[in-house]
Scaffold this active site. Structure first.
Site, PDB file in Angstrom:
ATOM      1  N   ASP A  16      -6.877  -0.772   6.334  1.00 20.43           N
ATOM      2  CA  ASP A  16      -6.356   0.311   5.489  1.00 20.43           C
ATOM      3  C   ASP A  16      -6.238  -0.129   4.029  1.00 20.43           C
ATOM      4  OD1 ASP A  16      -5.428   2.869   5.023  1.00 20.43           O
ATOM      5  OD2 ASP A  16      -3.337   2.361   5.454  1.00 20.43           O
ATOM      6  N   ASN A  64      -9.542  11.232  10.561  1.00 23.58           N
ATOM      7  CA  ASN A  64     -10.235  11.043   9.276  1.00 23.58           C
ATOM      8  C   ASN A  64     -11.332  12.095   9.043  1.00 23.58           C
ATOM      9  OD1 ASN A  64     -10.028   7.386   9.389  1.00 23.58           O
ATOM     10  ND2 ASN A  64      -8.687   8.824   8.326  1.00 23.58           N
ATOM     11  N   ILE A 191       1.071   2.786  13.116  1.00 22.01           N
ATOM     12  CA  ILE A 191      -0.055   2.532  14.018  1.00 22.01           C
ATOM     13  C   ILE A 191      -1.185   3.532  13.800  1.00 22.01           C
ATOM     14  CG2 ILE A 191      -0.705   2.361  16.479  1.00 22.01           C
ATOM     15  CD1 ILE A 191       1.157   0.074  15.415  1.00 22.01           C
TER      16      ILE A 191
HETATM   17  C1  IPE Z   1      -5.908   4.545   9.725  1.00 18.22           C
HETATM   18  O1  IPE Z   1      -5.804   4.683   8.344  1.00 18.22           O
HETATM   19  C2  IPE Z   1      -7.341   4.749  10.128  1.00 18.22           C
HETATM   20  C3  IPE Z   1      -8.277   3.695   9.729  1.00 18.22           C
HETATM   21  C4  IPE Z   1      -7.962   2.596   9.126  1.00 18.22           C
HETATM   22  C5  IPE Z   1      -9.648   3.928  10.092  1.00 18.22           C
HETATM   23  P1  IPE Z   1      -5.385   6.058   7.679  1.00 18.22           P
HETATM   24  O2  IPE Z   1      -5.388   5.838   6.208  1.00 18.22           O
HETATM   25  O3  IPE Z   1      -6.247   7.166   8.186  1.00 18.22           O
HETATM   26  O4  IPE Z   1      -3.907   6.280   8.249  1.00 18.22           O
HETATM   27  P2  IPE Z   1      -2.687   7.093   7.643  1.00 18.22           P
HETATM   28  O5  IPE Z   1      -3.208   8.452   7.296  1.00 18.22           O
HETATM   29  O6  IPE Z   1      -2.231   6.364   6.423  1.00 18.22           O
HETATM   30  O7  IPE Z   1      -1.652   7.086   8.714  1.00 18.22           O
HETATM   31  C1  IPE Z   2      -9.090   2.806   5.137  1.00 16.32           C
HETATM   32  O1  IPE Z   2      -8.798   3.014   3.795  1.00 16.32           O
HETATM   33  C2  IPE Z   2     -10.461   3.319   5.514  1.00 16.32           C
HETATM   34  C3  IPE Z   2     -10.443   4.568   6.302  1.00 16.32           C
HETATM   35  C4  IPE Z   2      -9.380   5.151   6.771  1.00 16.32           C
HETATM   36  C5  IPE Z   2     -11.729   5.175   6.586  1.00 16.32           C
HETATM   37  P1  IPE Z   2      -8.243   4.392   3.260  1.00 16.32           P
HETATM   38  O2  IPE Z   2      -9.387   5.255   2.888  1.00 16.32           O
HETATM   39  O3  IPE Z   2      -7.291   5.006   4.227  1.00 16.32           O
HETATM   40  O4  IPE Z   2      -7.481   3.941   1.953  1.00 16.32           O
HETATM   41  P2  IPE Z   2      -6.061   4.434   1.452  1.00 16.32           P
HETATM   42  O5  IPE Z   2      -5.109   4.249   2.592  1.00 16.32           O
HETATM   43  O6  IPE Z   2      -6.226   5.880   1.076  1.00 16.32           O
HETATM   44  O7  IPE Z   2      -5.772   3.563   0.301  1.00 16.32           O
HETATM   45 MG    MG Z   3      -5.304   4.853   4.510  1.00 16.89          MG
END
Ligand code: IPE
Ligand code: IPE
Ligand code: MG
Length: 255
Positions: A16, A64, A191
């Site tokens: 993340d 996502n 999580i």
């Molecule tokens: C969790 O990250 C999913 C992945 C790392 C693929 P998200 O960025 O989607 O999670 P939330 O929205 O902060 O809970």
């Molecule tokens: C994790 O990084 C990758 C995916 C969830 C695909 P994020 O895209 O969630 O990055 P933040 O959390 O917005 O910084």
């Molecule tokens: Mg994220």
């Protein structure tokens, strides 16, 4: 870190913080995802060298899909590029590539090379690298329950025989060792629907660095944290110590 005394067999990572990494630098979010792909390469290589049996990376959640269409499209393109660019590295290093999640939802330009590499590397006995794609822990459990219900309806499974082991065999992670360590980057302590069943006794480590800044050195740091933990599985500390002594005695006898 080859002298790592207590190496986990199976590590899961919630990768993340790509978007924030980019935004902090005044870059578009996709640049964070691009740099994050470099972390995937670096961490996978380091994990293989260390001798991990399994590495499971949360790359794209069921939720996502609801992100802006251009970000989803860019992520799919990066996945497709990743599968092309990593082909040789995966094959040369005896890595078995697998995927969990609703992969049928992936566009053909991702699913086709994914299926091809899964098939090509299926016989590999080195580390298993599992990509969680279009994955949700609750979705995964619901899918398993559908399969259980179908077997009960077909008369091949008795409801009274369903226990933790039987049910676990319906999950896509059934071939993997138990999840020992779950890491999440970016400072978030949640999580987000990852491996809900599997993490029952996993050690959790949350680190503040954004995923694009998580490389080999950071992996070694979280493995050090893991090694310092006492995993009790519901027992007392005294019982754990007694067991460790027994194991030590056994190896004394063997040597
Ligand atoms: C969790 O990250 C999913 C992945 C790392 C693929 P998200 O960025 O989607 O999670 P939330 O929205 O902060 O809970
Ligand atoms: C994790 O990084 C990758 C995916 C969830 C695909 P994020 O895209 O969630 O990055 P933040 O959390 O917005 O910084
Ligand atoms: Mg994220």
């Amino acid at each position: 870190m080859s002298d790592q005394p207590r190496l986990p067999r199976h590590v899961g990572i919630i990768m993340d913080g790509n978007g924030r990494w980019a935004q902090l630098r005044g870059l578009p979010r996709i640049e964070g995802h691009r740099e994050g792909a470099q972390s995937v390469r670096d961490v996978t290589r380091a994990a293989r060298r260390l001798g991990l049996e399994a590495l499971t990376l949360y790359a794209f959640s069921s939720q996502n899909w609801a992100r802006p269409a251009d970000e989803v499209r860019a992520l799919m393109q990066l996945l497709c590029d990743y599968l092309r660019d990593e082909h040789d590295e995966i094959m040369d290093n005896q890595i078995r590539l697998d995927a969990i999640g609703d992969v049928e939802r992936l566009p053909p330009h991702v699913r086709d090379p994914l299926d091809a590499l899964r098939a090509e590397s299926a016989h590999h006995t080195g580390m298993t690298l599992t990509l969680a794609l279009s994955y949700g822990g609750r979705e995964s459990i619901a899918r398993a329950i559908r399969a259980v219900a179908a077997d009960v309806a077909a008369g091949t499974l008795a409801p009274d025989d369903i226990d933790v082991d039987r049910f676990g065999a319906y999950l896509p992670t059934t071939r993997l060792p138990p999840l020992d360590l779950l890491v999440r980057t970016s400072g978030e302590q949640r999580i987000s629907n990852f491996m809900l069943w599997e993490l029952a006794y996993a050690e959790l480590v949350f680190v503040d660095v954004m995923w694009p800044d998580f490389r080999k050195d950071q992996l070694h740091e979280v493995l050090d944290q893991y090694a310092a933990r006492e995993r009790r599985f519901g027992l007392t500390s005294g019982q754990i110590a007694a067991r460790a002594e027994l194991t030590a005695d056994d190896s004394d006898v063997e040597t």
